[in-house]
Scaffold this active site. Structure first.
Site, PDB file in Angstrom:
ATOM      1  N   ARG A   1       5.171  33.221 -10.827  1.00 13.57           N
ATOM      2  CA  ARG A   1       3.808  33.738 -10.810  1.00 13.57           C
ATOM      3  C   ARG A   1       3.193  33.525 -12.191  1.00 13.57           C
ATOM      4  NH1 ARG A   1       3.782  33.710  -5.908  1.00 13.57           N
ATOM      5  NH2 ARG A   1       3.355  35.484  -4.530  1.00 13.57           N
TER       6      ARG A   1
ATOM      7  N   GLU B   1      -5.874  31.813  -9.810  1.00 15.34           N
ATOM      8  CA  GLU B   1      -5.775  30.662  -8.912  1.00 15.34           C
ATOM      9  C   GLU B   1      -6.889  30.708  -7.874  1.00 15.34           C
ATOM     10  OE1 GLU B   1      -1.838  30.510  -7.251  1.00 15.34           O
ATOM     11  OE2 GLU B   1      -0.873  30.411  -9.216  1.00 15.34           O
TER      12      GLU B   1
ATOM     13  N   HIS C   1       0.144  25.185  -7.144  1.00 10.11           N
ATOM     14  CA  HIS C   1       0.963  26.186  -6.445  1.00 10.11           C
ATOM     15  C   HIS C   1       1.511  25.619  -5.130  1.00 10.11           C
ATOM     16  CE1 HIS C   1       1.558  30.816  -6.018  1.00 10.11           C
ATOM     17  NE2 HIS C   1       2.592  30.142  -5.530  1.00 10.11           N
TER      18      HIS C   1
END
Length: 316
Positions: free
Chosen positions: A235, A264, A282
């Site tokens: 993360r 994000e 991601h």
């Protein structure tokens, strides 16, 4: 009549289609549930599916008076207020280890791409600079991976798979985790600071929590050294991103590989302009095999819940 399940996060229909065979899906498309569905409909929802990083707080749960199960699509659950869920006897499940292999693959991809300067050498060929023998200061021979001391921060399913892959590259592996595992052949360091002092490559594979928030800060990056690298596939909150930008800019460390960010999706900024960082959106767990496995965990958790049974994949 199929049980109603709320799709709480924005998830592509291609990923949720499998659930429609067994459940009546109410898809919010990532919007607040009360803006999409009437209160009468939401009152019938006993379970929801969410992406683990999507904020799901006490106030959100209160809009779903019959809610009894929160099922996270993937391994993460950091967006879920676990205390609020427990207070209302809401069970929480996830998909532990379902995408571990895919995420570990991306971790190694980022490390190799960063250390061997893939963003620089690929354009060097495409631009014609190589055939023209055009010199480039960025084409100096980098340090290799063989013989490196590599630290793994977090030794869960993903951390273990990262370490196993690193072993094939003839590296010396150490780790720091909340638990010391006697069954692992790797060196255990007693703290994250000690791990950073020992290694020159840091692989981050911990969950997001108050304990890990900005655990990788300016001092820790400095400990990695000028030939140090950091890779984050967990993360974005684990790294102090401003400190990372500074460390990459002034060459406190040599480079970074990031699949996750503090915010994000990540907009172009000073981080994206740096040549010594490799960025991916991601996509660590985004393989067909991972999605099949994660969907299987979601279906198993939902079926168990509606049958009045214990979740096979509970958040512990």
């Amino acid at each position: 009549m199929p049980d109603k399940v709320l799709i709480y996060s924005r998830l592509p229909k291609s990923l949720t289609q499998r659930f429609s065979a067994d459940f009546d899906l109410l898809d919010t498309a990532g919007k607040p549930a009360n803006e999409v569905f009437a209160a009468e409909e939401l009152a019938q929802v006993r379970a929801l599916i969410t992406a683990g990083g999507t904020p799901l707080r006490a106030a959100d749960m209160e809009r779903l008076p019959a809610l009894g199960a929160i099922i996270c699509y993937g391994t993460g659950y950091d967006g879920v207020d676990l205390k609020a869920a427990a207070a209302r006897n809401i069970v929480v499940g996830n998909s532990p280890g379902a995408n571990a292999s895919s995420v570990a693959d991306v971790a190694l991809m980022l490390l190799l791409a960063t250390m061997r300067r893939l963003p620089i050498i690929d354009p060097y060929v495409r631009s014609g600079d190589w055939v023209a023998a055009k010199p480039s200061p960025l084409m100096k021979p980098p340090s290799g991976l063989s013989g490196r001391k590599v630290g793994v921060y977090g030794m869960g399913e993903i951390g273990r798979k990262i370490a196993a892959r690193l072993a094939a590259f003839e590296t010396d592996i150490g780790y720091f985790s909340r638990t010391r595992y006697d069954d692992l052949p790797y060196r255990y360091l007693p703290s994250l600071d000690a791990l950073a002092e020992w290694c020159s490559v840091l692989m981050i594979a911990v969950r997001a929590s108050a304990e890990t928030h900005h655990a990788v800060d300016a001092d820790l990056l400095k400990a990695l050294g000028a030939d140090g690298y950091v890779v984050n596939i967990s993360r974005g909150s684990v790294i102090d991103q401003a400190a990372l930008v500074a460390a990459l800019t002034d060459h406190t460390i040599a480079g970074a590989g990031l699949d996750v960010f503090e915010i994000e999706p990540h907009a172009p900024d000073e981080l994206t302009r740096l040549p010594n960082v490799v960025l991916t959106p991601h996509i660590g767990g985004n393989t067909r095999e991972s999605h099949v496995a994660m969907q299987g965990c979601v279906v198993a958790n939902l079926k168990a819940f509606f049958a009045g049974e214990r979740l096979p994949f509970p958040v512990k």
